[in-house]
Design a protein around this motif. Structure first.
Motif, PDB file in Angstrom:
ATOM      1  N   HIS A 120      -7.392  -0.203   0.646  1.00  0.00           N
ATOM      2  CA  HIS A 120      -6.960   1.063   1.130  1.00  0.00           C
ATOM      3  C   HIS A 120      -8.327   1.766   1.021  1.00  0.00           C
ATOM      4  O   HIS A 120      -8.581   2.130   0.066  1.00  0.00           O
ATOM      5  N   ARG A 167      -6.805   4.084   5.653  1.00  0.00           N
ATOM      6  CA  ARG A 167      -6.333   2.715   6.264  1.00  0.00           C
ATOM      7  C   ARG A 167      -6.727   1.620   5.505  1.00  0.00           C
ATOM      8  O   ARG A 167      -7.540   1.625   4.671  1.00  0.00           O
ATOM      9  N   CYS A 168      -5.765   0.542   5.410  1.00  0.00           N
ATOM     10  CA  CYS A 168      -6.152  -0.363   4.905  1.00  0.00           C
ATOM     11  C   CYS A 168      -7.150  -1.631   5.474  1.00  0.00           C
ATOM     12  O   CYS A 168      -6.735  -1.670   6.834  1.00  0.00           O
ATOM     13  N   CYS A 205       1.008  -1.202  -0.022  1.00  0.00           N
ATOM     14  CA  CYS A 205      -0.154  -0.125   0.011  1.00  0.00           C
ATOM     15  C   CYS A 205       0.835   1.269   0.097  1.00  0.00           C
ATOM     16  O   CYS A 205       1.707   1.433   0.817  1.00  0.00           O
ATOM     17  N   CYS A 220      -0.037   3.387   3.572  1.00  0.00           N
ATOM     18  CA  CYS A 220       0.357   2.666   4.586  1.00  0.00           C
ATOM     19  C   CYS A 220       1.625   2.113   4.708  1.00  0.00           C
ATOM     20  O   CYS A 220       2.265   1.865   5.758  1.00  0.00           O
TER      21      CYS A 220
END
Ligand SMILES: [Zn+2]
Ligand SMILES: [Zn+2]
Length: 328
Positions: free
Chosen positions: A175, A181-182, A162, A165
């Motif tokens: 994501h 956030r993932c 990602c 992140c």
């Protein structure tokens, strides 16, 4: 008579707007006026509004509207959570105010005063549970567990990191740009819940949908029974039979009964129509998600496949064009 028809038209137009807004993108409405209303409500109307604001108040106001839109649609915010609370609170308030006077009635026992409250309380509890539970956030601490639980298939999901992140992206995760956030086994970001729906809270989300569907169905039937009870208690059928001199057959009296109900109990009828429409929408939504759950698919994957399908179709089209040009 005129007022009743106005009420019916109002109900139908409201239903059309709600259905078009919420379901206008469903494949069954493709090419229909419902899809066009949906497009107008979601894009066209907003575009006209922005142009209007720009022309009347200047570009600073357009920027203010755009930043408000960014806050409401692209950042986590409790707006829809508040709207949900208001809708459920106001609806229950009107049910209590307009129907509790007739409970217990001819067809409903007094217990429904308590079971209805319990149904709403459980509904709100499921809403809170889905809204505030962890959807399965992928972090540096748990990423290895998720990587082994969701291995790459190298077809749809290949090894990837990602970019935001800076951690490996397990297969089926995504994501969420709103929550930043993932999320493992990402389904979708739900504005109503102000939360992602992912691996850990899909079950609460499904329970929420099913419970609210059953609750709306319960409300529709219960209000229907309250009205049927009033008809029975006030001996309306008998009075109308004598008044109109029509044979005591329900079908012949039905228009008069409906007219009487619309005149005397319009709040209850509006509540019943509203609950019935919401119940149908929830049934469709629950059915769709249940189908996905049974085939172990997520909304995110379906939209990915649709995109792939569109690319494939375009690719096929391009090949056809090339071929036809070659023939020329
Ligand atoms: Zn991420
Ligand atoms: Zn999210």
């Amino acid at each position: 008579m005129g007022v009743e028809w106005l009420l019916v038209c109002h109900g139908l137009v409201t239903a059309l707007v709600i259905v078009s807004f919420l379901c206008g993108r469903w494949p069954i409405f493709e090419g229909t006026f419902i899809q066009r209303i949906h497009h107008f409500l979601t894009f066209g109307a907003y575009d006209y509004f922005l142009r209007f604001v720009g022309a009347v108040f200047g570009s600073k106001c357009t920027d203010a509207v755009l930043s408000l839109e960014y806050y409401c649609c692209d950042r986590p915010n409790p707006l829809l959570q508040i709207i949900y609370t208001v809708i459920i609170g106001v609806t229950y308030y009107f049910i209590v105010k307009s129907c509790f006077a007739y409970i217990p009635g001819y067809y409903l026992s007094g217990i429904h005063r308590y079971t209805s409250f319990l149904a709403v309380a459980v509904g709100i509890l499921l809403f809170l549970l889905t809204s505030f539970s962890d959807p399965g956030t992928v972090s540096t601490e748990n990423v290895s567990q998720y990587l082994s639980a969701y291995p790459y298939d190298n077809i749809i999901y290949a090894e990837k990191e990602c970019t935001t992140c800076k951690i490996p992206k397990p297969a089926r995760s995504k994501h969420c740009s709103i929550c930043n956030r993932c999320v493992a086994r990402f389904d979708h970001h739900c504005g109503w819940m102000n939360n992602c729906i992912g691996e850990k809270n899909t079950r609460y989300f499904m329970a929420f949908l099913l419970w609210h569907f059953l609750m709306c169905l319960y409300g529709t039937i219960a209000i229907g029974l309250v009205l049927a009870g009033r008809l029975k208690e006030l001996k309306v059928i008998d009075i109308l039979t004598v008044y109109y001199g029509i044979e005591n057959s329900f079908m012949d009296l039905a228009p008069n009964v409906v007219q009487w109900l619309l005149g005397s109990y319009n709040t209850q009828i509006l509540l019943m129509v509203f609950l019935a429409i919401v119940a149908m929408l929830l049934a469709g939504f629950f059915g769709y998600h249940a189908k996905l759950c049974l085939s172990n698919t997520t909304t995110n994957e379906v939209s990915m496949w649709i995109t792939d399908l569109q690319v494939a179709r375009l690719y096929g089209l391009a090949k056809k064009v090339k071929r036809s040009k070659g023939q020329c």
